[in-house]
Design a protein around this motif. Structure first.
Motif, mmCIF file in Angstrom:
data_model
loop_
_atom_site.group_PDB
_atom_site.id
_atom_site.type_symbol
_atom_site.label_atom_id
_atom_site.label_comp_id
_atom_site.label_asym_id
_atom_site.label_seq_id
_atom_site.Cartn_x
_atom_site.Cartn_y
_atom_site.Cartn_z
ATOM 1 N N GLN A 84 0.791 4.352 -2.631
ATOM 2 C CA GLN A 84 0.546 5.732 -2.210
ATOM 3 C C GLN A 84 1.681 6.642 -2.683
ATOM 4 O O GLN A 84 1.438 7.765 -3.135
ATOM 5 C CB GLN A 84 0.414 5.793 -0.688
ATOM 6 N N ARG A 85 2.907 6.153 -2.582
ATOM 7 C CA ARG A 85 4.056 6.948 -3.015
ATOM 8 C C ARG A 85 3.990 7.219 -4.518
ATOM 9 O O ARG A 85 4.283 8.322 -4.979
ATOM 10 C CB ARG A 85 5.349 6.205 -2.648
ATOM 11 N N LYS A 133 0.825 -1.214 0.000
ATOM 12 C CA LYS A 133 0.000 0.000 0.000
ATOM 13 C C LYS A 133 0.857 1.261 0.000
ATOM 14 O O LYS A 133 0.563 2.226 -0.735
ATOM 15 C CB LYS A 133 -0.919 -0.013 1.220
ATOM 16 N N GLU A 134 1.894 1.263 0.787
ATOM 17 C CA GLU A 134 2.758 2.442 0.870
ATOM 18 C C GLU A 134 3.426 2.723 -0.472
ATOM 19 O O GLU A 134 3.604 3.887 -0.866
ATOM 20 C CB GLU A 134 3.801 2.251 1.965
ATOM 21 N N ARG A 138 -1.999 10.064 0.259
ATOM 22 C CA ARG A 138 -2.454 8.958 1.097
ATOM 23 C C ARG A 138 -3.806 8.448 0.604
ATOM 24 O O ARG A 138 -4.536 9.157 -0.082
ATOM 25 C CB ARG A 138 -2.571 9.418 2.556
#
Length: 203
Positions: free
Chosen positions: A21-22, A17-18, A27
């Motif tokens: 998002q990046r 997920k991170e 977010r």
């Protein structure tokens, strides 16, 4: 553990997920619009999406009637079916969060425990409850879909606000009052919340 669960082994990918998002530059979260029929949930959700889209934010709207024409077309409006309706929507919204998207979910979702169930599916800060507050008499006067009239005539049973309760949020992240605020004011309140708390960048 049931028999079938013993054979279910989730696969963990290398992209999380991170990472997503990046890549997207913001977010992800669930914006959960709850309120009576006719309060303006869908109108507000789509207006917020338009504003986010203009900023290059990756979004998707899950709307009550639209979901019931596909994923949840097998469900009725009993208490049990409403709970299952929200459970399924919550699981779908969780997938959108994992995909790095801001998902806007517009559902009456009348029961607190069902909304809390969805909140608990995701991490802290990823569920933003938006109470679209509007008095019953105003919603009924609007009666955009003619549902209140049918409920009063007994043609629709278990209708929220008439013969089924609506449990107001106790501690929502955002309250908008659509009988008092212009649409743009309500939209701005939500956008400012997202900016102030670092979900999206300011411009």
């Amino acid at each position: 553990m049931s028999g079938k669960e013993r054979f279910i082994i989730p696969h963990r990918g290398t992209i999380n997920k991170e990472d997503r998002q990046r890549l997207k530059g913001h977010r992800s979260a669930i914006l959960w619009f709850t309120g009576l029929s006719g309060s303006g949930k869908s109108t507000l959700a789509h207006a917020v999406e338009e504003r986010l889209f203009e900023r290059g934010i990756h979004t998707y709207v899950l709307d009550g009637d639209n979901i019931r024409t596909g994923l949840n077309k097998d469900l009725g409006f009993s208490k049990e079916d409403r709970e299952e309706n929200i459970r399924r929507i919550g699981e779908v919204a969780k997938l959108f969060v994992d995909a790095g998207i801001i998902v806007l979910s517009a559902f009456i979702s009348p029961y607190r425990k069902d909304r809390e169930f969805v909140r608990n599916l995701v991490e802290d800060g990823e569920f933003i409850e938006i109470y679209v507050k509007c008095p019953l008499e105003v919603c009924e006067a609007r009666d955009v879909k003619g549902l209140y009239k049918k409920a009063r005539e007994g043609l629709i049973k278990n209708f929220t606000g008439i013969d089924d309760p609506y449990e107001e949020p106790l501690n929502p992240e955002i309250i908008v009052e659509t009988d008092k605020e212009p649409l743009e004011e309500s939209v701005g309140k939500i956008i400012n919340y997202l900016v102030d708390r670092g979900y999206i960048n300011s411009f």
